[in-house]
Write a protein that holds these residues in place. Structure first.
Motif, PDB file in Angstrom:
ATOM      1  N   ALA A 137       0.737  -1.078   0.073  1.00  0.00           N
ATOM      2  CA  ALA A 137       0.068  -0.090   0.011  1.00  0.00           C
ATOM      3  C   ALA A 137       0.938   1.215  -0.049  1.00  0.00           C
ATOM      4  CB  ALA A 137      -0.951   0.131   1.240  1.00  0.00           C
ATOM      5  N   THR A 138       0.395   2.528  -0.115  1.00  0.00           N
ATOM      6  CA  THR A 138       0.830   3.632  -0.071  1.00  0.00           C
ATOM      7  C   THR A 138       1.418   3.987   1.160  1.00  0.00           C
ATOM      8  OG1 THR A 138      -1.042   4.956   0.005  1.00  0.00           O
ATOM      9  CG2 THR A 138      -0.268   4.396  -2.210  1.00  0.00           C
ATOM     10  N   ALA A 139       0.726   3.507   2.449  1.00  0.00           N
ATOM     11  CA  ALA A 139       1.230   4.030   3.588  1.00  0.00           C
ATOM     12  C   ALA A 139       0.678   2.921   4.628  1.00  0.00           C
ATOM     13  CB  ALA A 139       0.464   5.425   4.057  1.00  0.00           C
ATOM     14  N   PRO A 140       1.184   2.915   5.796  1.00  0.00           N
ATOM     15  CA  PRO A 140       0.770   1.861   7.030  1.00  0.00           C
ATOM     16  C   PRO A 140      -0.695   2.211   7.268  1.00  0.00           C
ATOM     17  CG  PRO A 140       3.024   2.926   7.451  1.00  0.00           C
ATOM     18  CD  PRO A 140       2.432   3.348   6.260  1.00  0.00           C
ATOM     19  N   HIS A 141      -1.522   1.366   7.763  1.00  0.00           N
ATOM     20  CA  HIS A 141      -2.862   1.412   8.285  1.00  0.00           C
ATOM     21  C   HIS A 141      -2.903   2.038   9.335  1.00  0.00           C
ATOM     22  CE1 HIS A 141      -6.847   0.370   9.083  1.00  0.00           C
ATOM     23  NE2 HIS A 141      -7.101  -0.156   8.130  1.00  0.00           N
ATOM     24  N   PRO A 142      -3.798   3.193   9.558  1.00  0.00           N
ATOM     25  CA  PRO A 142      -3.892   3.853  10.836  1.00  0.00           C
ATOM     26  C   PRO A 142      -4.225   3.169  12.265  1.00  0.00           C
ATOM     27  CG  PRO A 142      -5.092   5.097   9.006  1.00  0.00           C
ATOM     28  CD  PRO A 142      -4.622   3.718   8.449  1.00  0.00           C
ATOM     29  N   ARG A 143      -4.838   2.200  12.001  1.00  0.00           N
ATOM     30  CA  ARG A 143      -5.386   1.482  13.049  1.00  0.00           C
ATOM     31  C   ARG A 143      -3.970   0.631  13.664  1.00  0.00           C
ATOM     32  NH1 ARG A 143     -10.703   1.397  14.408  1.00  0.00           N
ATOM     33  NH2 ARG A 143     -12.009   1.420  12.662  1.00  0.00           N
ATOM     34  N   ALA A 144      -3.336   0.021  12.652  1.00  0.00           N
ATOM     35  CA  ALA A 144      -1.791  -0.582  13.110  1.00  0.00           C
ATOM     36  C   ALA A 144      -0.944   0.271  13.602  1.00  0.00           C
ATOM     37  CB  ALA A 144      -1.436  -1.232  11.755  1.00  0.00           C
ATOM     38  N   VAL A 145      -0.920   1.611  13.463  1.00  0.00           N
ATOM     39  CA  VAL A 145      -0.115   2.550  13.855  1.00  0.00           C
ATOM     40  C   VAL A 145      -0.622   2.961  15.288  1.00  0.00           C
ATOM     41  CG1 VAL A 145       0.563   4.969  13.791  1.00  0.00           C
ATOM     42  CG2 VAL A 145       0.555   3.647  11.541  1.00  0.00           C
ATOM     43  N   ARG A 146      -1.732   3.262  15.461  1.00  0.00           N
ATOM     44  CA  ARG A 146      -2.409   3.214  16.971  1.00  0.00           C
ATOM     45  C   ARG A 146      -2.059   1.982  18.074  1.00  0.00           C
ATOM     46  NH1 ARG A 146      -7.068   5.799  14.331  1.00  0.00           N
ATOM     47  NH2 ARG A 146      -8.182   3.748  14.526  1.00  0.00           N
ATOM     48  N   VAL A 147      -2.183   0.857  17.217  1.00  0.00           N
ATOM     49  CA  VAL A 147      -2.075  -0.136  18.142  1.00  0.00           C
ATOM     50  C   VAL A 147      -0.599  -0.438  18.498  1.00  0.00           C
ATOM     51  CG1 VAL A 147      -1.839  -2.847  18.185  1.00  0.00           C
ATOM     52  CG2 VAL A 147      -4.000  -1.576  17.450  1.00  0.00           C
ATOM     53  N   ALA A 148       0.183   0.118  17.675  1.00  0.00           N
ATOM     54  CA  ALA A 148       1.819   0.118  17.852  1.00  0.00           C
ATOM     55  C   ALA A 148       2.032   0.936  18.868  1.00  0.00           C
ATOM     56  CB  ALA A 148       2.556   0.342  16.541  1.00  0.00           C
ATOM     57  N   ARG A 149       1.669   2.139  18.721  1.00  0.00           N
ATOM     58  CA  ARG A 149       1.789   3.193  19.659  1.00  0.00           C
ATOM     59  C   ARG A 149       1.314   2.640  21.035  1.00  0.00           C
ATOM     60  NH1 ARG A 149       0.954   7.898  15.533  1.00  0.00           N
ATOM     61  NH2 ARG A 149       3.038   8.489  15.154  1.00  0.00           N
ATOM     62  N   LYS A 150       0.225   2.372  21.222  1.00  0.00           N
ATOM     63  CA  LYS A 150      -0.639   1.746  22.473  1.00  0.00           C
ATOM     64  C   LYS A 150       0.327   0.720  23.209  1.00  0.00           C
ATOM     65  CE  LYS A 150      -4.426  -0.809  24.207  1.00  0.00           C
ATOM     66  NZ  LYS A 150      -5.839  -1.355  23.894  1.00  0.00           N
ATOM     67  N   HIS A 151       1.215  -0.113  22.680  1.00  0.00           N
ATOM     68  CA  HIS A 151       2.023  -1.136  23.059  1.00  0.00           C
ATOM     69  C   HIS A 151       3.479  -0.503  23.126  1.00  0.00           C
ATOM     70  CE1 HIS A 151      -1.196  -4.006  23.443  1.00  0.00           C
ATOM     71  NE2 HIS A 151      -1.703  -3.665  22.451  1.00  0.00           N
ATOM     72  N   GLY A 152       3.736   0.365  22.913  1.00  0.00           N
ATOM     73  CA  GLY A 152       5.084   0.930  23.173  1.00  0.00           C
ATOM     74  C   GLY A 152       5.962   0.899  21.863  1.00  0.00           C
ATOM     75  N   LEU A 153       5.421   0.524  20.873  1.00  0.00           N
ATOM     76  CA  LEU A 153       6.185   0.385  19.822  1.00  0.00           C
ATOM     77  C   LEU A 153       6.406   1.934  19.032  1.00  0.00           C
ATOM     78  CD1 LEU A 153       4.690  -2.763  18.149  1.00  0.00           C
ATOM     79  CD2 LEU A 153       6.686  -2.629  19.511  1.00  0.00           C
ATOM     80  N   ASP A 154       7.447   1.939  18.258  1.00  0.00           N
ATOM     81  CA  ASP A 154       7.722   3.323  17.396  1.00  0.00           C
ATOM     82  C   ASP A 154       7.452   3.052  15.942  1.00  0.00           C
ATOM     83  OD1 ASP A 154       8.118   5.859  16.781  1.00  0.00           O
ATOM     84  OD2 ASP A 154      10.194   5.817  16.961  1.00  0.00           O
ATOM     85  N   PRO A 155       6.234   3.685  15.457  1.00  0.00           N
ATOM     86  CA  PRO A 155       5.794   3.458  14.163  1.00  0.00           C
ATOM     87  C   PRO A 155       6.394   4.473  13.279  1.00  0.00           C
ATOM     88  CG  PRO A 155       3.971   4.038  15.040  1.00  0.00           C
ATOM     89  CD  PRO A 155       5.025   4.220  16.309  1.00  0.00           C
ATOM     90  N   THR A 156       6.859   5.463  13.722  1.00  0.00           N
ATOM     91  CA  THR A 156       7.364   6.742  12.963  1.00  0.00           C
ATOM     92  C   THR A 156       8.184   6.408  11.802  1.00  0.00           C
ATOM     93  OG1 THR A 156       9.374   7.032  14.573  1.00  0.00           O
ATOM     94  CG2 THR A 156       7.214   8.342  14.888  1.00  0.00           C
ATOM     95  N   GLY A 157       8.981   5.334  11.943  1.00  0.00           N
ATOM     96  CA  GLY A 157       9.937   4.823  10.632  1.00  0.00           C
ATOM     97  C   GLY A 157       9.420   3.864   9.645  1.00  0.00           C
ATOM     98  N   TRP A 158       7.991   3.390   9.829  1.00  0.00           N
ATOM     99  CA  TRP A 158       7.563   2.528   9.002  1.00  0.00           C
ATOM    100  C   TRP A 158       7.347   3.089   7.685  1.00  0.00           C
ATOM    101  CZ3 TRP A 158       2.594   0.057  11.821  1.00  0.00           C
ATOM    102  CH2 TRP A 158       3.190  -0.473  13.279  1.00  0.00           C
ATOM    103  N   ARG A 159       7.687   2.328   6.527  1.00  0.00           N
ATOM    104  CA  ARG A 159       7.499   2.684   5.371  1.00  0.00           C
ATOM    105  C   ARG A 159       7.074   1.532   4.614  1.00  0.00           C
ATOM    106  NH1 ARG A 159       8.131   6.765   7.640  1.00  0.00           N
ATOM    107  NH2 ARG A 159       9.349   8.643   7.098  1.00  0.00           N
ATOM    108  N   THR A 160       6.174   1.390   3.467  1.00  0.00           N
ATOM    109  CA  THR A 160       5.788   0.268   2.813  1.00  0.00           C
ATOM    110  C   THR A 160       6.816  -0.062   1.831  1.00  0.00           C
ATOM    111  OG1 THR A 160       4.340   1.531   1.403  1.00  0.00           O
ATOM    112  CG2 THR A 160       3.139   0.468   3.455  1.00  0.00           C
ATOM    113  N   SER A 161       7.104  -1.419   1.402  1.00  0.00           N
ATOM    114  CA  SER A 161       8.291  -1.815   0.646  1.00  0.00           C
ATOM    115  C   SER A 161       7.572  -2.964  -0.133  1.00  0.00           C
ATOM    116  CB  SER A 161       9.525  -1.864   1.207  1.00  0.00           C
ATOM    117  OG  SER A 161       9.838  -0.848   1.855  1.00  0.00           O
ATOM    118  N   GLN A 162       8.245  -3.056  -1.443  1.00  0.00           N
ATOM    119  CA  GLN A 162       8.057  -4.242  -2.207  1.00  0.00           C
ATOM    120  C   GLN A 162       8.949  -5.337  -1.911  1.00  0.00           C
ATOM    121  OE1 GLN A 162       6.665  -7.074  -4.563  1.00  0.00           O
ATOM    122  NE2 GLN A 162       5.881  -5.024  -5.104  1.00  0.00           N
TER     123      GLN A 162
END
Length: 235
Positions: free
Chosen positions: A133-158
């Protein structure tokens, strides 16, 4: 007393199921990742009728369950019931320099898995998609932050842009697993339902929980290669 007898009977059934070398080999294979009955037959060099017999015994003991593929609906995948197995066996895997988690869009499950892995292991982890996809899913980003993960560097790749020889590729969805390029080996399969299909916070939480459980099982038994150690020691 009846509860204790029932518990002992269940334990005996599990031990009896694992007492056969063929069934133990099936379970050891499935501890690392899910597989179809046909794949188990190929990996373990067993005829289909013997695989079917062993799977029936393991299912009756509650050690494995089957699920229908979200991609090719004709396929079923077999998975270990970890609560029953209770870490009785561990997978036998070759050391890996990196782990690459793959799903279809690289927007949720694979991103979460790579971030969870990075908290549990010193082996580097990346993620990719077969149709990113063009970008990570917003709900996945929220769940990551909720559990102390850092999604700021997430980028989608082939996938083809990320996977290198000797990477351990872990497909965390059925569709991606069924469409991985042949060169993406060694590989494992974790049949985790697509939370975006339901698109609720609960579905993304469930995916996070299952990914965490899978990572917690695999990370302690997967060793890094010399290449991993060398890359980390470079300035």
């Amino acid at each position: 007393m009846n509860v204790e007898r029932n518990s002992l009977a269940e334990q005996a059934r599990v031990h009896a199921a694992l007492g056969d070398p063929g069934r133990l080999a099936i379970v050891e294979t499935l501890v690392a990742g899910d597989a179809s009955p046909g794949e188990l037959g190929l990996v373990l060099e067993m005829p289909t009728n013997l695989i079917a017999h062993h799977l029936k015994v393991l299912e009756d003991a509650g050690l494995v369950v089957r699920s229908r593929s979200e991609g090719d609906r004709r396929r079923t995948y077999v998975r270990v019931v970890t609560e029953v197995l209770e870490s009785a066996v561990t997978p036998s895997l070759a050391p890996a320099p990196r782990v690459v988690f793959v799903c279809t869009q690289n927007s949720a499950r694979s991103q979460l898995a790579a971030s969870i892995w990075s908290r549990r292991s010193r082996i580097p982890a990346l993620s990719a998609g077969t149709r990113p996809a063009t970008a990570p899913h917003p709900r996945a980003v929220r769940v990551a932050r909720k559990h102390g993960l850092d999604p700021t560097g997430w980028r989608t790749s082939q996938v083809s842009d990320v996977v290198k020889p000797d990477d351990l590729v872990i497909a965390v969805c059925d569709i991606a697993y069924e469409h991985l390029p042949a060169a993406a080996r060694p590989r494992l399969h974790w049949s985790i339902p697509d939370p975006a299909a339901t698109d609720t916070d609960a579905a993304f939480e469930a995916a996070y929980t299952e990914l965490t459980d899978r990572v917690d099982r695999l990370a302690p038994v997967l060793s890094p290669t010399d290449a991993t150690d060398n890359s980390r020691s470079r300035p």
